[in-house]
Design an enzyme around this catalytic site. Sequence first.
Site, PDB file in Angstrom:
ATOM      1  N   ASP A   6     -29.789 -19.203  -9.421  1.00 16.25           N
ATOM      2  CA  ASP A   6     -29.965 -19.472 -10.673  1.00 16.25           C
ATOM      3  C   ASP A   6     -31.397 -20.149 -10.759  1.00 16.25           C
ATOM      4  O   ASP A   6     -31.964 -20.827 -10.224  1.00 16.25           O
ATOM      5  CB  ASP A   6     -28.987 -20.802 -10.986  1.00 16.25           C
ATOM      6  CG  ASP A   6     -29.246 -21.413 -12.459  1.00 16.25           C
ATOM      7  OD1 ASP A   6     -29.835 -20.798 -13.222  1.00 16.25           O
ATOM      8  OD2 ASP A   6     -28.941 -22.676 -12.549  1.00 16.25           O
ATOM      9  N   ASN A  35     -32.646 -21.290 -14.020  1.00 16.82           N
ATOM     10  CA  ASN A  35     -33.121 -22.157 -15.086  1.00 16.82           C
ATOM     11  C   ASN A  35     -32.187 -23.334 -15.016  1.00 16.82           C
ATOM     12  O   ASN A  35     -32.199 -24.222 -15.941  1.00 16.82           O
ATOM     13  CB  ASN A  35     -33.137 -21.355 -16.416  1.00 16.82           C
ATOM     14  CG  ASN A  35     -31.787 -21.061 -16.655  1.00 16.82           C
ATOM     15  OD1 ASN A  35     -30.809 -21.001 -15.968  1.00 16.82           O
ATOM     16  ND2 ASN A  35     -31.517 -20.478 -17.734  1.00 16.82           N
ATOM     17  N   ASP A  94     -29.156 -24.112 -15.163  1.00 16.14           N
ATOM     18  CA  ASP A  94     -27.767 -23.880 -16.010  1.00 16.14           C
ATOM     19  C   ASP A  94     -26.671 -23.973 -15.195  1.00 16.14           C
ATOM     20  O   ASP A  94     -25.463 -23.766 -15.667  1.00 16.14           O
ATOM     21  CB  ASP A  94     -27.795 -23.158 -16.978  1.00 16.14           C
ATOM     22  CG  ASP A  94     -27.638 -21.617 -16.939  1.00 16.14           C
ATOM     23  OD1 ASP A  94     -27.949 -21.327 -15.641  1.00 16.14           O
ATOM     24  OD2 ASP A  94     -27.655 -20.727 -17.691  1.00 16.14           O
ATOM     25  N   ASP A 133     -28.882 -15.733 -12.219  1.00 12.72           N
ATOM     26  CA  ASP A 133     -29.587 -14.873 -13.345  1.00 12.72           C
ATOM     27  C   ASP A 133     -30.461 -13.749 -12.903  1.00 12.72           C
ATOM     28  O   ASP A 133     -30.570 -13.757 -11.617  1.00 12.72           O
ATOM     29  CB  ASP A 133     -30.017 -15.689 -14.448  1.00 12.72           C
ATOM     30  CG  ASP A 133     -30.701 -16.770 -13.791  1.00 12.72           C
ATOM     31  OD1 ASP A 133     -31.566 -16.610 -12.990  1.00 12.72           O
ATOM     32  OD2 ASP A 133     -30.649 -18.151 -13.949  1.00 12.72           O
ATOM     33  N   ASP A 152     -16.210   1.694 -12.069  1.00  9.65           N
ATOM     34  CA  ASP A 152     -14.964   0.695 -12.105  1.00  9.65           C
ATOM     35  C   ASP A 152     -13.729   1.798 -12.372  1.00  9.65           C
ATOM     36  O   ASP A 152     -13.578   2.417 -13.235  1.00  9.65           O
ATOM     37  CB  ASP A 152     -15.359  -0.282 -12.810  1.00  9.65           C
ATOM     38  CG  ASP A 152     -14.134  -1.359 -12.677  1.00  9.65           C
ATOM     39  OD1 ASP A 152     -14.116  -2.139 -11.772  1.00  9.65           O
ATOM     40  OD2 ASP A 152     -13.432  -1.539 -13.760  1.00  9.65           O
ATOM     41  N   GLU A 182     -15.079   3.710  -7.457  1.00 13.33           N
ATOM     42  CA  GLU A 182     -13.792   2.712  -6.867  1.00 13.33           C
ATOM     43  C   GLU A 182     -12.589   3.498  -7.233  1.00 13.33           C
ATOM     44  O   GLU A 182     -12.202   3.782  -8.115  1.00 13.33           O
ATOM     45  CB  GLU A 182     -14.105   1.337  -7.828  1.00 13.33           C
ATOM     46  CG  GLU A 182     -12.886   0.597  -7.084  1.00 13.33           C
ATOM     47  CD  GLU A 182     -12.511  -0.480  -7.957  1.00 13.33           C
ATOM     48  OE1 GLU A 182     -12.358  -1.722  -7.682  1.00 13.33           O
ATOM     49  OE2 GLU A 182     -12.287  -0.286  -9.372  1.00 13.33           O
TER      50      GLU A 182
HETATM   51  O1  TEU Z   1     -10.853  -3.578  -9.602  1.00 17.66           O
HETATM   52  C1  TEU Z   1     -10.073  -2.630  -9.537  1.00 17.66           C
HETATM   53  C2  TEU Z   1      -8.657  -3.632  -8.983  1.00 17.66           C
HETATM   54  O2  TEU Z   1      -7.978  -3.524  -9.981  1.00 17.66           O
HETATM   55  C3  TEU Z   1      -8.559  -4.172  -7.889  1.00 17.66           C
HETATM   56  O3  TEU Z   1      -9.461  -4.038  -7.067  1.00 17.66           O
HETATM   57  C4  TEU Z   1      -8.297  -5.582  -8.363  1.00 17.66           C
HETATM   58  O4  TEU Z   1      -9.086  -6.585  -7.851  1.00 17.66           O
HETATM   59  C5  TEU Z   1      -7.067  -6.082  -7.775  1.00 17.66           C
HETATM   60  O5  TEU Z   1      -6.478  -5.868  -6.755  1.00 17.66           O
HETATM   61  C6  TEU Z   1      -5.843  -6.017  -9.146  1.00 17.66           C
HETATM   62  O6  TEU Z   1      -4.671  -6.434  -8.634  1.00 17.66           O
HETATM   63  C7  TEU Z   1     -11.917  -3.359 -10.658  1.00 17.66           C
HETATM   64  C8  TEU Z   1     -13.106  -4.462 -10.639  1.00 17.66           C
HETATM   65  O7  TEU Z   1     -13.744  -4.447  -9.257  1.00 17.66           O
HETATM   66  C9  TEU Z   1     -12.572  -5.836 -10.644  1.00 17.66           C
HETATM   67  O8  TEU Z   1     -13.409  -6.581 -10.557  1.00 17.66           O
HETATM   68  C10 TEU Z   1     -11.963  -5.747 -12.072  1.00 17.66           C
HETATM   69  O9  TEU Z   1     -11.410  -6.892 -12.435  1.00 17.66           O
HETATM   70  C11 TEU Z   1     -10.974  -4.618 -12.465  1.00 17.66           C
HETATM   71  O10 TEU Z   1     -11.499  -3.453 -11.886  1.00 17.66           O
HETATM   72  C12 TEU Z   1     -10.905  -4.592 -14.010  1.00 17.66           C
HETATM   73  O11 TEU Z   1     -12.275  -3.926 -14.449  1.00 17.66           O
HETATM   74 CA    CA Z   2     -29.099 -19.600 -15.105  1.00 19.16          CA
END
Ligand code: TEU
Ligand code: CA
Length: 583
Positions: free
Chosen positions: A56, A58, A60, A64, A234, A288
């Site tokens: 951080d 600043n 808060d 960041d 993601d 992922e």
């Molecule tokens: O995560 C995918 C996901 O569904 C799992 O890894 C999750 O952490 C958990 O097991 C669900 O039971 C991705 C992102 O990395 C995670 O941080 C997000 O919350 C999710 O997608 C939604 O965007």
């Molecule tokens: Ca900050």
Amino acid sequence: MLSKMRRRTTLKFIPLLLSGGAGLSMINSVEAQGKSQHTWWKEAIVYQVFIRSFADSNGDGIGDFRGLLNRLDYLKNLGVTVLWLNPHYDSPNVDSGYDIRDYRKVNSDFGTMEDFEALMAGAHARDMKVIVDLVVNHTSDQHIWFQKSRSSRDNPYRDYYIWRDGKNGGLPNNYPSFFGGKAWQNDSKTGQYYLHYYERCQPDLNWDNPKVRQEVHDIMRFWIARGVSGFRMDVIPFISKPAGLRDLTIEELQDPSVVFANGPHLHTYLHEMNQKVLSPHNAMSVGEAFGVSYAQTPLFVSQQRKELDMIFHFDTARVGRKDWETRPWTLQELKETITEDDRSTGPDGWTTSFLENHDNPRAVSRFGDNSPASAKALSLLVMGRRGTVFIFQGQEIGMTNISFDKIEDFEDVNAKGIWADTVGRGTHSANAVLTELRQTSRDNARTPMQWNNTTTGGFTTGTPWFRLNPNTDRINVAAQELDSSSVLSFYRQIISFRKSHPVLVYGTFHDIDPQNPNIFAFTRTLDNNQILIFINLTAQSQAWALPAEINLGKILLNTHVVKPMGRTLSLAPWQGCITAISS
Ligand code: TEU
Ligand code: CA
């Protein structure tokens, strides 16, 4: 048991997906395994930054862009070559930024666009690349597209999301949400339901609408134009929704991700994204791959198919887990996942090596015993195998899980959803769920970075947004900087070793003693160059008899001072070495 079952179930999807596209037979004809084409992202040491908890600037209490900028020399010194930023976009932060309100704005908690640009310039000045999180399976319900979409059934944005009528007075189907409850939310304005695989404020986008795909491509170009070198995508296998959205069977409900990750147009959309954005800009991609089996991996990462560069499989990091619950596990099982992951890429694909991220507890608490020695042993596992290395902030100093006394101690929407689905419904006792969440919760990884031994850990001058682990008095960067035997010093050493030994990046991987319940021993081979890595992954001393065909050569890297010798090696608890092999 469950993961075996899943592998069998998913195999049958393969012929289906391959029909019409490039087949595996094509893939077999390319260069032999181990002769992999050299590329910067294969050699990368990627450092994942959960910005909110890193530094951080600043006062808060929230990490960041400037805080990260101020620490770039530390990362450069560690040997990091690529930064992966967790979502840096404008967001109401219900799911730590995985709920995006505006893809072209930065999160104001983290600073301004100018601050972001300064960060990019700072990274580039140090020869570091930056990749960002691409979260496009869903948006926030506060995104303007969703605001318009929900406003009426005939709004031009209606079809950006997935709207259905209820069925027989109930929900459109029986999909569960990953964050508890069901995956459908009724919207009173129009009386229809929208789909959300995650929290109800994270509505899923409709990728079958070409306008949505075009928007995503434009967003990617927007960030590439600001200097971004690639994307971590993601839950990318979920973008194509199952045809007909039929009910899941009882068996499928055990692990809905398998069905969600096998939508009919997934590979068409990934290939399109590659051709329109990734390839023309030479952008790196890592998906992922929640729900994707090892057998399906080449469909994503075979270079010939031109989809993604690599994917994250969770089986290794989640050995000993069944969703949010723990289960007994063995080292043989962990090693088996690594071998399977290594082989899954096929001859012209690539993989990732990681044990931690923002969705998993700390490796040193999960697979080690919280000791610095076990942190070093695990670093050897991550850096020793084949695959692009991803380390998560704090892993390099051996940060551990934190203790949670009560549900109010958790910040994560996931933990709260699990609680509501279990304790809330009376299926589990509070104590039973707390015991599991203590070990599996994502919050374990999200506590602020421990820079020094003060109560705020040098993370902030204000009040941190999330509790610091009190062990910052012992485990912190400042103390380890000065100690040549620290976890941090070992990480610097092993990263620099990996960079100067291409065999560690490109060499084939072979587990030479898979049945050993205590020791992980494997070779890496590149042309005439072969090295041996052995790691005692237990808290006890172990004797390890060298396989007959191997003669120990020079010790190249050692977690301990004592040198193992002879044909039966005595290894201290958590001791690991990289050695040459003499003929
Ligand atoms: O995560 C995918 C996901 O569904 C799992 O890894 C999750 O952490 C958990 O097991 C669900 O039971 C991705 C992102 O990395 C995670 O941080 C997000 O919350 C999710 O997608 C939604 O965007
Ligand atoms: Ca900050």
